[in-house]
Design an enzyme around this catalytic site. Structure first.
Site, mmCIF file in Angstrom:
data_model
loop_
_atom_site.group_PDB
_atom_site.id
_atom_site.type_symbol
_atom_site.label_atom_id
_atom_site.label_comp_id
_atom_site.label_asym_id
_atom_site.label_seq_id
_atom_site.Cartn_x
_atom_site.Cartn_y
_atom_site.Cartn_z
ATOM 1 N N LYS A 12 0.843 -1.205 0.000
ATOM 2 C CA LYS A 12 0.000 0.000 0.000
ATOM 3 C C LYS A 12 0.876 1.252 0.000
ATOM 4 O O LYS A 12 0.593 2.217 -0.690
ATOM 5 C CB LYS A 12 -0.860 0.037 1.275
ATOM 6 C CG LYS A 12 -2.178 -0.681 1.199
ATOM 7 C CD LYS A 12 -3.028 -0.261 2.399
ATOM 8 C CE LYS A 12 -4.272 -1.066 2.556
ATOM 9 N NZ LYS A 12 -5.046 -0.687 3.749
ATOM 10 N N ASP A 68 -9.410 3.251 5.434
ATOM 11 C CA ASP A 68 -10.173 2.050 5.784
ATOM 12 C C ASP A 68 -11.034 1.713 4.576
ATOM 13 O O ASP A 68 -11.546 2.618 3.908
ATOM 14 C CB ASP A 68 -11.043 2.287 7.018
ATOM 15 C CG ASP A 68 -11.552 0.972 7.591
ATOM 16 O OD1 ASP A 68 -10.791 -0.019 7.591
ATOM 17 O OD2 ASP A 68 -12.714 0.911 8.025
ATOM 18 N N GLY A 148 -8.328 -10.556 -0.738
ATOM 19 C CA GLY A 148 -9.648 -10.300 -0.159
ATOM 20 C C GLY A 148 -10.779 -10.868 -1.008
ATOM 21 O O GLY A 148 -10.747 -12.027 -1.436
ATOM 22 N N TYR A 149 -11.780 -10.036 -1.273
ATOM 23 C CA TYR A 149 -12.973 -10.474 -1.994
ATOM 24 C C TYR A 149 -12.819 -10.362 -3.513
ATOM 25 O O TYR A 149 -13.809 -10.514 -4.244
ATOM 26 C CB TYR A 149 -14.181 -9.640 -1.538
ATOM 27 C CG TYR A 149 -14.505 -9.813 -0.063
ATOM 28 C CD1 TYR A 149 -15.310 -10.855 0.372
ATOM 29 C CD2 TYR A 149 -13.980 -8.949 0.888
ATOM 30 C CE1 TYR A 149 -15.597 -11.029 1.717
ATOM 31 C CE2 TYR A 149 -14.254 -9.107 2.243
ATOM 32 C CZ TYR A 149 -15.062 -10.149 2.644
ATOM 33 O OH TYR A 149 -15.343 -10.320 3.983
ATOM 34 N N ARG A 176 -9.446 2.151 -3.977
ATOM 35 C CA ARG A 176 -8.260 2.708 -3.319
ATOM 36 C C ARG A 176 -7.570 3.717 -4.240
ATOM 37 O O ARG A 176 -7.155 4.795 -3.818
ATOM 38 C CB ARG A 176 -7.302 1.578 -2.943
ATOM 39 C CG ARG A 176 -6.430 1.899 -1.750
ATOM 40 C CD ARG A 176 -5.613 0.711 -1.245
ATOM 41 N NE ARG A 176 -5.985 -0.567 -1.777
ATOM 42 C CZ ARG A 176 -6.928 -1.348 -1.245
ATOM 43 N NH1 ARG A 176 -7.548 -1.006 -0.147
ATOM 44 N NH2 ARG A 176 -7.237 -2.503 -1.810
HETATM 45 P P1 IMP Z 1 -8.359 -2.373 4.398
HETATM 46 O O1 IMP Z 1 -9.069 -1.379 5.266
HETATM 47 O O2 IMP Z 1 -7.860 -1.779 3.112
HETATM 48 O O3 IMP Z 1 -7.299 -3.134 5.151
HETATM 49 O O4 IMP Z 1 -9.446 -3.450 3.945
HETATM 50 C C1 IMP Z 1 -10.222 -4.195 4.880
HETATM 51 C C2 IMP Z 1 -10.752 -5.456 4.234
HETATM 52 O O5 IMP Z 1 -11.629 -5.120 3.155
HETATM 53 C C3 IMP Z 1 -9.684 -6.354 3.615
HETATM 54 O O6 IMP Z 1 -9.179 -7.241 4.582
HETATM 55 C C4 IMP Z 1 -10.470 -7.071 2.544
HETATM 56 O O7 IMP Z 1 -11.182 -8.150 3.092
HETATM 57 C C5 IMP Z 1 -11.462 -6.034 2.078
HETATM 58 N N1 IMP Z 1 -10.915 -5.284 0.923
HETATM 59 C C6 IMP Z 1 -10.483 -3.992 0.919
HETATM 60 N N2 IMP Z 1 -10.029 -3.643 -0.296
HETATM 61 C C7 IMP Z 1 -10.160 -4.743 -1.075
HETATM 62 C C8 IMP Z 1 -9.833 -5.014 -2.449
HETATM 63 O O8 IMP Z 1 -9.300 -4.179 -3.208
HETATM 64 N N3 IMP Z 1 -10.132 -6.244 -2.880
HETATM 65 C C9 IMP Z 1 -10.692 -7.205 -2.098
HETATM 66 N N4 IMP Z 1 -10.978 -7.018 -0.814
HETATM 67 C C10 IMP Z 1 -10.729 -5.785 -0.299
#
Ligand code: IMP
Length: 192
Positions: A12, A68, A148-149, A176
């Site tokens: 990131k 987040d 992730g998803y 993002r």
């Molecule tokens: P974070 O806040 O970016 O750490 O995201 C929290 C959670 O959201 C991650 O652990 C994933 O499960 C999901 N997530 C966030 N961004 C993505 C993405 O770009 N692809 C898939 N899952 C995501």
């Protein structure tokens, strides 16, 4: 100019540094010697992102930002939302995806979006930047990339899941990337 990013995720950090350019040096939590478990107890992405920058500003007095993100599925009233990382009660993404698919069942309404909120604390002022990508959830996993998803999400206007895209393809359109692009544009205009 230096800015602390409330993360230890090197990937990131690199992504943000590349978009923001070399007028800013982005530092990680490790770079400033912070190994604290920063609370993330909000019920919205805004609250969680703000908790990170509040914590860093109060403890270190540094300009900083934090993000987040998560997946919001309309038919599940916005779930998994802020609980995306631990939807099934564990961080095991196989179980989290299984839970999403079983809760959706064969519901034909499968629209969803990924959302990122960035909180920036700069010169004692609070700012927020948001990125959203709309799409839908498919019935079975497809693709091996991403995280992730990604294997169950197809962005609107595409026929591939995020996990079937190259990182470059995904990073051009992702929630993002949109939020970070807004942060970068703001920094270019507002910081000396
Ligand atoms: P974070 O806040 O970016 O750490 O995201 C929290 C959670 O959201 C991650 O652990 C994933 O499960 C999901 N997530 C966030 N961004 C993505 C993405 O770009 N692809 C898939 N899952 C995501």
């Amino acid at each position: 100019m230096e800015l602390v990013f409330a993360t230890n995720n090197a990937h990131k950090l690199e992504e943000v540094q590349a978009i923001v350019g070399n007028r800013f040096t982005i530092k990680s939590l490790a770079d400033i010697g912070c190994s604290d478990d920063i609370p993330e107890t909000g019920v919205t992405f805004e609250e969680n992102a703000k908790q990170k920058t509040d914590y860093l500003f109060h403890k270190y007095g540094l300009d900083c930002f934090g993000d987040d993100s998560g997946l919001e599925i309309d038919a599940l009233n916005g779930e998994p939302g802020v609980y995306s990382a631990r939807y099934s009660g564990s961080r095991d993404m196989e179980r989290n995806i299984d839970l999403v698919l079983s809760r959706l069942g064969d519901n034909p309404g499968r629209t969803a979006c990924f959302r990122t909120v960035i909180s920036l604390f700069l010169n004692k002022q609070q700012y927020f930047f948001e990125g959203v990508i709309e799409g839908h959830i498919i019935h079975e996993r497809r693709g091996a990339g991403g995280f992730g998803y990604d294997p169950i999400f197809i962005p609107a206007g595409y026929d591939k899941t995020f996990a079937e895209m190259t990182p470059e393809e995904k990073n051009k359109i992702s929630h993002r990337a949109i939020a970070v692009g807004k942060l970068a544009a703001f920094l270019k205009d507002n910081a000396d």
